[in-house]
Motif scaffolding. Structure first.
Motif, short mmCIF file in Angstrom:
data_model
loop_
_atom_site.label_atom_id
_atom_site.label_comp_id
_atom_site.label_asym_id
_atom_site.label_seq_id
_atom_site.Cartn_x
_atom_site.Cartn_y
_atom_site.Cartn_z
N PHE A 196 0.84 -1.20 0.00
CA PHE A 196 0.00 0.00 0.00
C PHE A 196 0.88 1.25 0.00
N ASN A 197 1.91 1.26 0.86
CA ASN A 197 2.82 2.41 0.92
C ASN A 197 3.52 2.62 -0.42
N ASN A 198 3.87 1.52 -1.07
CA ASN A 198 4.51 1.61 -2.38
C ASN A 198 3.55 2.16 -3.43
N TRP A 199 2.30 1.71 -3.34
CA TRP A 199 1.28 2.23 -4.26
C TRP A 199 1.16 3.74 -4.08
N LEU A 200 1.08 4.14 -2.82
CA LEU A 200 0.89 5.56 -2.52
C LEU A 200 2.06 6.40 -3.07
#
Ligand SMILES: C[S@@+](CC[C@H](N)C(=O)[O-])C[C@H]1O[C@@H](n2cnc3c(N)ncnc32)[C@H](O)[C@@H]1O
Length: 400
Positions: free
Chosen positions: A99-103
């Motif tokens: 999720f952090n990478n997506w963001l």
């Protein structure tokens, strides 16, 4: 350096009503106070690897005590092993990492789109790049040059290695950006003195999950900010992610003790009720591993400090706000599924993302659940969401 505890937030309600003494900020943020000295010369290495000061004068002692924390940060990140994808996928926080990478991907793509409207060649500074977790994002964004800087020498080596791999693996027609790697404590040393081309200017500085380490002292926070902003072109952007001090203090004040968290993370403060502007330390641990201490970043102060470098805040959004806004765009939603940023439940099922967003169900119940009972499809566990929703995203723009 100003007295660290001289200006405390006033705590009528937890942090939200905290006031910053703007007059004293104005007077204390004078560029002449910016310290760029490295303490390494006053420190000699002991055999056990710890640092020892052989000069006990007060000023030297202060510098050495300050730099001890930087040493801890470097040692901590240098020690983290680079485990493969398979290992990472076993982690309890795999969806949170994704999720952090997506963001970050969405943020970086958005900013590069804006830059490309004005510039054909794009140069980026990745401040606190770590092992190069964002290299592929820069490649995808077709940038021309990247400068990677980090305090941890081992991380920089791994970042360089990863860059060489990316370059080697790329299609021959596929041009990979050129790159430069700098090991430096960016809260104490000036990057402009270390760049190969002293005239280099950046279109973007990206500082992901890093800036809070510099809030140990005013001079460190200022030096980090100077490194981020002084070589940005007018119209260039300073972007990043950092814990949201309001969220941290709100949760702390709601807790019965000096800490809060769940089975994936915990945050521990030394005490409640007093939150100095700099050096307000807390311990953050993830999956039971204690990280190096971090420091609260009081955002209104950050905004004030950035003005010195001609930076205006474009936006600040909590991860929740950012997610809710960006996921409405089909392209970002597809990317999220592709990056497996939200877990599919049951795991082999393909379905649409939950419209209600992440954090809707209990991590602990997941294993025990009857597969026949449908859970919301594609959502971070509640515990992971509680951990990641501590953070915020910021974007500043350099005025002409
Ligand atoms: C949580 S990691 C983030 C790494 C990377 N930006 C990412 O998003 O994957 C924090 C990084 O900040 C670096 N860091 C912390 N303090 C620093 C400082 N004073 N100067 C340069 N790098 C620093 C650490 O070494 C570490 O690599």
């Amino acid at each position: 350096m100003m007295a660290q505890n001289s200006r405390l937030f006033e705590m009528d309600s937890p942090y939200a009503d905290a006031k910053v003494d703007k007059d004293s900020i104005g007077s204390s943020f004078d560029s002449s106070q910016t310290s760029t000295s490295s303490s390494s010369s006053s420190v000699k290495r002991r055999r056990d690897g710890d640092e020892e000061d052989d000069d006990h004068s007060p000023s030297k002692k202060l510098v050495t005590e300050d730099s001890l924390h930087s040493q801890k940060v470097a040692t901590h990140y240098n020690k983290i092993k680079e485990c493969g994808l398979a290992e990472r996928n076993k982690s309890r926080i795999v969806y949170m990492r994704n999720f952090n990478n997506w963001l970050k991907s969405v943020l970086i793509a958005e900013i590069l789109d804006k830059v490309r409207q004005k510039r054909r060649e794009v140069t980026v500074l990745d401040l606190g790049c770590g092992k190069g977790g964002d290299l592929l994002k820069w490649k995808k964004g077709r940038i021309d040059k990247l400068v990677c800087a980090d305090i941890a020498a081992v991380s920089i080596e791994q970042c360089q290695q990863r860059y060489n791999d990316v370059r080697r693996r790329g299609h021959p027609n596929d041009r990979t950006f050129s790159a430069e790697f700098i090991t430096a404590d960016c809260s104490r040393e000036l990057l402009s003195e270390k760049l190969q081309d002293p005239e280099l200017q950046f279109d973007v500085c990206s500082c992901q999950f890093v800036y809070h380490y510099s809030f140990e002292s005013e001079s460190q926070a200022d030096t980090m900010l100077r490194n981020a902003c002084e070589r940005l072109r007018p119209g260039g952007f300073f972007i990043g992610t950092t814990p949201d001090a309001y969220e941290l203090v709100k949760r702390l004040e709601e807790s019965d003790s000096n800490s809060f968290g769940n089975e994936v993370f915990s945050v521990t403060f030394q005490k409640k009720g007093e939150y100095p502007l700099f050096g307000c330390q807390y311990d953050f641990s993830l999956e039971g591993v204690v990280n190096v201490p971090e420091f609260l970043v009081y955002f209104p102060l950050f905004v004030e400090m950035a003005k010195k470098y001609n930076m205006r805040l474009v936006y600040k959004k909590t991860f929740k706000e950012f997610f809710e806004e960006k996921v409405k765009d089909g392209k970002n939603k597809d990317l999220m599924q592709w990056m497996q940023a939200l877990e599919q439940y049951p795991p082999d099922e393909r379905g649409q993302l939950s419209s209600s967003g992440p954090g809707e169900y209990d991590h602990a119940k997941r294993k025990a659940a009857d597969p026949a009972v449908r859970r919301p499809l594609g959502t971070l566990s509640k515990s992971e969401w509680e951990a990641t929703s501590i953070y915020l995203v910021y974007v500043f723009e350099k005025m002409s």
